[in-house]
Design a protein around this motif. Structure first.
Motif, short mmCIF file in Angstrom:
data_model
loop_
_atom_site.label_atom_id
_atom_site.label_comp_id
_atom_site.label_asym_id
_atom_site.label_seq_id
_atom_site.Cartn_x
_atom_site.Cartn_y
_atom_site.Cartn_z
N ALA A 9 24.23 23.11 -15.48
CA ALA A 9 25.07 23.92 -14.60
C ALA A 9 24.57 23.82 -13.17
N PRO A 10 25.54 23.89 -12.26
CA PRO A 10 25.22 23.52 -10.90
C PRO A 10 24.85 24.69 -10.00
N ALA A 11 24.87 25.93 -10.48
CA ALA A 11 24.50 27.01 -9.57
C ALA A 11 23.04 26.80 -9.20
N GLU A 12 22.77 26.93 -7.90
CA GLU A 12 21.40 26.64 -7.43
C GLU A 12 20.63 27.91 -7.14
N LEU A 13 21.31 29.04 -7.19
CA LEU A 13 20.65 30.33 -6.97
C LEU A 13 21.49 31.39 -7.66
N VAL A 14 20.85 32.26 -8.44
CA VAL A 14 21.56 33.34 -9.12
C VAL A 14 20.79 34.64 -8.96
N HIS A 15 21.47 35.68 -8.57
CA HIS A 15 20.91 37.03 -8.58
C HIS A 15 21.73 37.90 -9.52
N ILE A 16 21.03 38.73 -10.30
CA ILE A 16 21.72 39.75 -11.10
C ILE A 16 21.28 41.10 -10.54
N ASN A 17 22.25 41.88 -10.11
CA ASN A 17 21.96 43.19 -9.51
C ASN A 17 20.88 43.09 -8.43
N VAL A 24 22.36 37.63 -18.32
CA VAL A 24 22.92 38.99 -18.38
C VAL A 24 22.88 39.47 -19.83
N SER A 25 22.96 40.77 -20.00
CA SER A 25 22.93 41.36 -21.34
C SER A 25 24.08 40.83 -22.20
N ASP B 20 16.86 35.45 -32.28
CA ASP B 20 16.70 36.80 -31.79
C ASP B 20 16.66 36.77 -30.25
N ALA B 21 17.62 37.40 -29.61
CA ALA B 21 17.68 37.37 -28.15
C ALA B 21 18.63 38.48 -27.70
N THR B 22 18.61 38.81 -26.43
CA THR B 22 19.48 39.89 -25.95
C THR B 22 20.32 39.48 -24.77
#
Lengths: 294, 294
Positions: A9-17, A24-25, B20-22
């Motif tokens: 996958a090509p995304a080069e930077l990811v932030h979650i919240n 992600v959950s 097993d993972a979330t």
């Protein structure tokens, strides 16, 4: 690069919240139901384009889906930070309903939105398309109509995925789609404008379709430049008699259609005038050909 | 319990691709586009009910969406393992298109499906509802129509989320929904059957709606028990003149409607006969009241 190991996958930077993360959950309602919204923001010269329009639309979408939106200042700061190090990049912002508190469609009272911010490289593309125009087909899939979702850039996008899977010829840039009742709506990833009787028209999006920010910008700016513009119910007959047709989205700006379903179209004066009109807003010089210049 | 820290989410066991993972990749097309399918499997006495029907439907869905499905034996083994330790549980299986190889709706050539398996506790509920029936409203939202997606249990579920958000009264169990063209379709999370002129009918799902496994089971079994059954285009007028109405899904089995939009309905003989007919397939004793017994 912090994409998950093993993916291409090509995304080069990811932030979650707001934090550097890649996952992600598995309980997120965005994953279970597509219960989310997104914005695809073109960034040039280290700056996000039309950011205010993007964040306003996101806010309206959150209101309609019943989400408490993330603070606008925080979103804006993050997008600016993602854009800053790159000459050109695409920043995608996803806001979902958040981690489910229970199984099932009913929402919990304390769910808080999940915000996912991703930076992708600018798409590799023929730089002359903005000038010479693109070839477009008519899609076979017809979009379902639901006023409750119309206009929103939500994450229920199976229709667009299936419509995009109808062709693989790289010479075809887009497909135009009708709705189940036969109304012209949009492309799979762009809005469409026609010139009809010297007037600029674009489909009303009260039953389906995504109300794009470039579409909004054009409807706002065109009248000031002496070009009458309106949203209207449109059909195949209107498409057939249009003297000019062009596509819009946040990345491509305005792209003339030079061939539709095998029929050749001229790139006309209204299209050229509008390209010149929006160029300053897109950090482009005013000559359309420069739109794709690296 | 391996739900993400800080969430109150109720899944008590989660596997991603058999481990097993979330969490799942923030680049998963299930998250970006709702590009996935799911099954909600009722498990009783440590055994998944109607598993073969669930896995067949999942396979059909994968074929229609162009996914390469996970091996059926692997899925079946995992669901059995999830079900085994519990007297009653709900196992949800999600299969998405997988981690995106690029931004945009076009699919990559090498994407491999992501499989998410979750176990939830059996819903707490009044055990007598299968006997005495439920109260149902008519939803205001109308479902969009798209034959390309009709019948699939896909992850584009914003319509169902919005329809479920129309009411909060816990005494109302479900809402019946019409499509944009006025056809009766289903509940938000159940299929609907009517008895019309002593015949069992359920809406055709060629334009929208989810073709449930309990619906399929009933259409298969009813004729053998001397009850003519058919799929038919149905409208509000049919609903108004039905002598019996009931809801079905994999968890609730058959649930009679005793009140619809404020009008009282009797729980009739066809409903009772069908409850008795399917009880052995649901690991229930043959008296309907026992359907909810713990």
């Amino acid at each position: 690069v912090n994409a998950p190991a093993g993916s291409t996958a090509p995304a080069e930077l990811v932030h979650i919240n707001g934090r550097d993360a890649t996952q992600v959950s598995a309980l997120d309602r965005g994953l279970h139901y597509g219960e989310g919204l997104f914005e695809t923001i073109a960034c040039t010269h280290g700056t996000p384009r039309l950011l205010e329009l993007h964040l306003k639309r996101l806010g309206r979408g959150c209101a309609r889906l019943g989400f408490t939106p993330p603070p606008v200042e925080e979103l804006a700061a993050e997008v600016h930070a993602f854009a800053a190090p790159r000459e050109r990049a695409v920043v995608k912002l996803i806001v979902t309903r958040g981690v489910a508190q229970a199984r099932g469609y009913a929402r919990g009272k304390d769910e808080t939105v999940t915000r996912i911010t991703l930076r992708y490289p600018w798409p590799a593309e023929d730089a002359t398309l903005a000038h010479k125009g693109v070839r477009v087909r008519i899609g076979a899939l017809r979009l379902g109509e639901n006023p409750a979702l119309a206009g929103l850039k939500h994450c229920n996008r199976l229709e667009q995925v299936l419509a995009r899977a109808e062709w693989s010829d790289p010479a075809i840039a887009e497909a135009l789609l009708y709705s189940s009742s036969g109304a012209l709506v949009s492309g799979t990833m762009s809005n469409v404008f026609l010139v009809l009787d010297s007037k600029l028209v674009t489909p009303r999006l009260h039953r389906c379709g995504v109300a794009g920010v470039m579409r909004e910008l054009l409807l706002t700016l065109a009248p000031g430049a002496g070009i009458a513009a309106e949203e209207r119910d449109l059909t195949a007959a209107d498409l057939a008699r249009a003297s000019e047709i062009f596509l819009t989205n946040a990345l491509i700006g305005i792209r003339p259609v030079r061939e539709l379903g095998g029929h050749t179209l001229a790139v006309g004066g209204v299209t050229r005038a509008l390209q010149a009109l929006v160029a300053p807003r897109l950090n482009l010089s005013s000559t359309p050909a420069a739109g794709g210049r690296r």
